[in-house]
Scaffold this motif. Structure first.
Motif, PDB file in Angstrom:
ATOM      1  N   PRO A 161      -3.822   0.996   0.109  1.00  0.00           N
ATOM      2  CA  PRO A 161      -3.046  -0.888   0.633  1.00  0.00           C
ATOM      3  C   PRO A 161      -3.736  -0.745   2.109  1.00  0.00           C
ATOM      4  CG  PRO A 161      -1.279   1.264  -0.287  1.00  0.00           C
ATOM      5  CD  PRO A 161      -3.123   2.023  -0.414  1.00  0.00           C
ATOM      6  N   GLY A 162      -3.491  -2.219   2.197  1.00  0.00           N
ATOM      7  CA  GLY A 162      -3.590  -2.312   3.617  1.00  0.00           C
ATOM      8  C   GLY A 162      -5.399  -2.526   4.132  1.00  0.00           C
ATOM      9  N   LYS A 198      -8.746  -5.151   1.322  1.00  0.00           N
ATOM     10  CA  LYS A 198      -9.459  -5.071  -0.204  1.00  0.00           C
ATOM     11  C   LYS A 198      -9.650  -6.556  -1.152  1.00  0.00           C
ATOM     12  CE  LYS A 198      -6.685  -2.348  -2.903  1.00  0.00           C
ATOM     13  NZ  LYS A 198      -6.049  -1.952  -1.057  1.00  0.00           N
ATOM     14  N   LEU A 254      -0.053  -8.874 -12.075  1.00  0.00           N
ATOM     15  CA  LEU A 254       1.240  -8.371 -12.526  1.00  0.00           C
ATOM     16  C   LEU A 254       2.517  -9.387 -11.635  1.00  0.00           C
ATOM     17  CD1 LEU A 254       0.292  -4.252 -11.600  1.00  0.00           C
ATOM     18  CD2 LEU A 254       1.051  -5.746 -13.899  1.00  0.00           C
ATOM     19  N   ARG A 255       2.256  -9.829 -10.146  1.00  0.00           N
ATOM     20  CA  ARG A 255       2.944 -10.465  -9.725  1.00  0.00           C
ATOM     21  C   ARG A 255       3.172 -11.840 -10.417  1.00  0.00           C
ATOM     22  NH1 ARG A 255       0.987  -7.314  -5.412  1.00  0.00           N
ATOM     23  NH2 ARG A 255      -1.004  -8.561  -5.128  1.00  0.00           N
ATOM     24  N   TYR A 292       8.662  -0.671 -10.863  1.00  0.00           N
ATOM     25  CA  TYR A 292       7.248  -0.013 -10.300  1.00  0.00           C
ATOM     26  C   TYR A 292       7.458   0.411  -9.056  1.00  0.00           C
ATOM     27  CZ  TYR A 292       7.259   2.232 -15.142  1.00  0.00           C
ATOM     28  OH  TYR A 292       7.693   2.932 -16.150  1.00  0.00           O
ATOM     29  N   MET A 293       7.100  -1.639  -9.152  1.00  0.00           N
ATOM     30  CA  MET A 293       6.132  -1.628  -7.667  1.00  0.00           C
ATOM     31  C   MET A 293       7.169  -2.260  -6.986  1.00  0.00           C
ATOM     32  SD  MET A 293       4.221  -4.958  -9.248  1.00  0.00           S
ATOM     33  CE  MET A 293       3.088  -6.399  -8.191  1.00  0.00           C
ATOM     34  N   LEU A 301       5.617   2.915  -6.197  1.00  0.00           N
ATOM     35  CA  LEU A 301       5.199   3.775  -7.323  1.00  0.00           C
ATOM     36  C   LEU A 301       3.778   3.084  -8.917  1.00  0.00           C
ATOM     37  CD1 LEU A 301       8.422   5.178  -8.687  1.00  0.00           C
ATOM     38  CD2 LEU A 301       6.745   6.795  -7.102  1.00  0.00           C
ATOM     39  N   LEU A 302       2.532   3.710  -8.638  1.00  0.00           N
ATOM     40  CA  LEU A 302       2.119   2.813 -10.551  1.00  0.00           C
ATOM     41  C   LEU A 302       2.782   2.919 -11.236  1.00  0.00           C
ATOM     42  CD1 LEU A 302      -0.641   4.728  -9.063  1.00  0.00           C
ATOM     43  CD2 LEU A 302      -0.594   3.174  -8.177  1.00  0.00           C
ATOM     44  N   VAL A 303       2.357   1.229 -11.718  1.00  0.00           N
ATOM     45  CA  VAL A 303       2.720   1.016 -13.352  1.00  0.00           C
ATOM     46  C   VAL A 303       1.905   2.298 -14.142  1.00  0.00           C
ATOM     47  CG1 VAL A 303       3.233  -1.248 -12.684  1.00  0.00           C
ATOM     48  CG2 VAL A 303       1.644  -0.787 -13.610  1.00  0.00           C
ATOM     49  N   VAL A 340      -2.169  -1.547 -17.117  1.00  0.00           N
ATOM     50  CA  VAL A 340      -2.790  -1.698 -16.617  1.00  0.00           C
ATOM     51  C   VAL A 340      -4.338  -1.670 -17.221  1.00  0.00           C
ATOM     52  CG1 VAL A 340      -1.988  -1.708 -13.911  1.00  0.00           C
ATOM     53  CG2 VAL A 340      -3.724   0.325 -14.976  1.00  0.00           C
ATOM     54  N   GLY A 400      -7.778  -3.228  -6.580  1.00  0.00           N
ATOM     55  CA  GLY A 400      -6.476  -2.852  -7.007  1.00  0.00           C
ATOM     56  C   GLY A 400      -6.827  -2.172  -8.472  1.00  0.00           C
ATOM     57  N   LEU A 414       0.768  -3.906   6.779  1.00  0.00           N
ATOM     58  CA  LEU A 414       1.102  -3.984   4.864  1.00  0.00           C
ATOM     59  C   LEU A 414       2.460  -4.652   5.717  1.00  0.00           C
ATOM     60  CD1 LEU A 414       0.231  -0.656   3.571  1.00  0.00           C
ATOM     61  CD2 LEU A 414      -0.269  -3.133   2.810  1.00  0.00           C
ATOM     62  N   ARG A 463       5.699  -9.981   0.656  1.00  0.00           N
ATOM     63  CA  ARG A 463       6.109  -9.025  -0.224  1.00  0.00           C
ATOM     64  C   ARG A 463       7.066  -8.680  -0.309  1.00  0.00           C
ATOM     65  NH1 ARG A 463       0.343  -6.844  -2.483  1.00  0.00           N
ATOM     66  NH2 ARG A 463       1.132  -4.936  -2.794  1.00  0.00           N
ATOM     67  N   ASP A 500       7.372  -5.107  -1.660  1.00  0.00           N
ATOM     68  CA  ASP A 500       6.693  -3.812  -0.988  1.00  0.00           C
ATOM     69  C   ASP A 500       6.108  -3.659   0.372  1.00  0.00           C
ATOM     70  OD1 ASP A 500       4.603  -5.353  -2.110  1.00  0.00           O
ATOM     71  OD2 ASP A 500       4.009  -3.742  -3.488  1.00  0.00           O
ATOM     72  N   ARG A 527       4.042   3.861  -0.623  1.00  0.00           N
ATOM     73  CA  ARG A 527       2.222   4.019  -1.590  1.00  0.00           C
ATOM     74  C   ARG A 527       1.897   4.436  -0.893  1.00  0.00           C
ATOM     75  NH1 ARG A 527       3.026  -2.729  -0.075  1.00  0.00           N
ATOM     76  NH2 ARG A 527       1.351  -2.320  -0.734  1.00  0.00           N
TER      77      ARG A 527
HETATM   78  P1  ADP Z   1      -2.471  -3.066  -2.171  1.00  0.00           P
HETATM   79  O1  ADP Z   1      -2.859  -4.904  -2.501  1.00  0.00           O
HETATM   80  O2  ADP Z   1      -1.275  -3.086  -1.075  1.00  0.00           O
HETATM   81  O3  ADP Z   1      -2.719  -2.488  -2.246  1.00  0.00           O
HETATM   82  P2  ADP Z   1      -1.860  -4.597  -5.357  1.00  0.00           P
HETATM   83  O4  ADP Z   1      -0.949  -5.752  -4.567  1.00  0.00           O
HETATM   84  O5  ADP Z   1      -3.231  -3.994  -5.445  1.00  0.00           O
HETATM   85  O6  ADP Z   1      -1.242  -3.694  -3.395  1.00  0.00           O
HETATM   86  O7  ADP Z   1      -0.947  -3.395  -5.978  1.00  0.00           O
HETATM   87  C1  ADP Z   1       1.192  -3.550  -6.190  1.00  0.00           C
HETATM   88  C2  ADP Z   1       1.826  -2.434  -6.515  1.00  0.00           C
HETATM   89  O8  ADP Z   1       1.533  -3.309  -8.167  1.00  0.00           O
HETATM   90  C3  ADP Z   1       1.387  -0.968  -6.427  1.00  0.00           C
HETATM   91  O9  ADP Z   1       1.724  -0.532  -5.696  1.00  0.00           O
HETATM   92  C4  ADP Z   1       1.594  -1.333  -8.173  1.00  0.00           C
HETATM   93  O10 ADP Z   1       3.063  -0.699  -8.201  1.00  0.00           O
HETATM   94  C5  ADP Z   1       1.246  -1.562  -8.824  1.00  0.00           C
HETATM   95  N1  ADP Z   1      -0.368  -1.847  -9.976  1.00  0.00           N
HETATM   96  C6  ADP Z   1      -1.589  -3.041  -9.132  1.00  0.00           C
HETATM   97  N2  ADP Z   1      -2.944  -1.600  -9.419  1.00  0.00           N
HETATM   98  C7  ADP Z   1      -2.132  -0.511  -9.765  1.00  0.00           C
HETATM   99  C8  ADP Z   1      -2.672   0.159 -10.927  1.00  0.00           C
HETATM  100  N3  ADP Z   1      -4.429  -0.624 -10.935  1.00  0.00           N
HETATM  101  N4  ADP Z   1      -2.353   0.961 -11.465  1.00  0.00           N
HETATM  102  C9  ADP Z   1      -1.014   0.928 -11.328  1.00  0.00           C
HETATM  103  N5  ADP Z   1      -0.389   0.184 -10.842  1.00  0.00           N
HETATM  104  C10 ADP Z   1      -0.917  -0.991 -10.252  1.00  0.00           C
END
Ligand code: ADP
Ligand code: ADP
Ligand code: ZN
Length: 213
Positions: A9-10, A13, A35-36, A52-53, A57-59, A64, A85, A124, A160, A162, A171
């Motif tokens: 993250p950061g 990308k 997701l957003r 999760y976000m 944590l990862l969803v 996804v 991502g 970030l 954001r 998060d 993260r």
């Molecule tokens: P960043 O750009 O800071 O890396 P993202 O926008 O890609 O953040 O992701 C934000 C959040 O969305 C993640 O912390 C996670 O909760 C969720 N997320 C995004 N992509 C995935 C993925 N491929 N698998 C699981 N969770 C994801």
């Protein structure tokens, strides 16, 4: 050209993907943005993902993977795409390989953007995001022309939920534990192109163009 942008993250990308869209004429597919957007529409998927976000944590993988399966089959992806991502776990990468194999397709390059942890935290916690188009800014490193307004679409910039320091640290830990192993996964397939992600935004873009040419 089917590309994956990999990095913590950061790492930049999203910033680089937005520049690559114009140059390579292929879409960016960001699972985070999708997701957003679901959350903004208050869909059950978006509301579930938020839990999760918000914790950093990862969803769940299935969520996804389903999103990506549908998205890469859309019309605008016929000449390629930039995955930003996704994948983030080995299980996601394996699922992607399976879907692509069934489509007689595959990944051409995995661009791994490398940045120090201290720099990631600064990036970030100072990030601002456009509510309308998703473009990212930074209060110091990449400020908008007009405070709190997107240069591209005049949308409102926000921080954001998060992108606060505690969640950022979570993260980064999640990245080390669950996503970093993907570099080895793709190294074994000879797909990894490493990029030094420190320096100016344009300078890093030039490095990416160079490894892709
Ligand atoms: P960043 O750009 O800071 O890396 P993202 O926008 O890609 O953040 O992701 C934000 C959040 O969305 C993640 O912390 C996670 O909760 C969720 N997320 C995004 N992509 C995935 C993925 N491929 N698998 C699981 N969770 C994801
Ligand atoms: P990611 O999508 O990998 O999470 P972003 O592209 O959103 O990362 O970038 C994170 C933050 O760092 C944003 O605020 C962005 O403006 C800023 N940023 C991106 N690239 C650089 C860079 N090369 N130098 C300094 N700041 C950067
Ligand atoms: Zn905008």
């Amino acid at each position: 050209m089917n590309l994956i942008l990999l990095g913590p993250p950061g790492a930049g990308k999203g910033t680089q993907a937005k520049m690559m869209i114009d140059r390579y004429r292929i879409p960016q597919i960001s699972t985070g943005d999708i997701l957003r957007a679901s959350l903004k529409e208050r869909t059950p998927l978006g509301l579930k993902a938020k839990e999760y976000m918000d914790k950093g944590l990862l969803v769940p993988d299935e969520v996804v993977i389903d999103i990506i399966k549908t998205r890469i089959k859309e019309d605008d992806c016929r000449n390629g795409y930039i995955l930003d991502g996704f994948p983030r776990t080995v299980a996601q990468a394996q699922a992607l390989d399976k879907v692509l194999a069934a489509m007689n397709s595959g990944i051409d390059h995995v661009i791994s953007i490398e940045v120090d942890k201290g720099e990631l935290i600064k990036r970030l916690t100072g990030r601002r995001t456009c509510r309308q188009c998703g473009r990212g800014y930074h209060v110091i490193f990449d400020p908008p022309v007009n405070k709190d307004l997107c240069d591209k679409c005049q949308g409102e910039l926000y921080q954001r939920d998060d992108d606060n320091e505690d969640t950022v640290r979570n993260r980064l830990e999640v990245y080390d534990a669950q996503t970093f192993p993907l570099i080895q996964y793709y190294r074994e397939k000879n797909l990894v192109r490493s990029i030094d992600g420190q320096g100016g935004i344009q300078q890093i873009f030039d490095r990416i163009i160079q490894v892709l040419s």
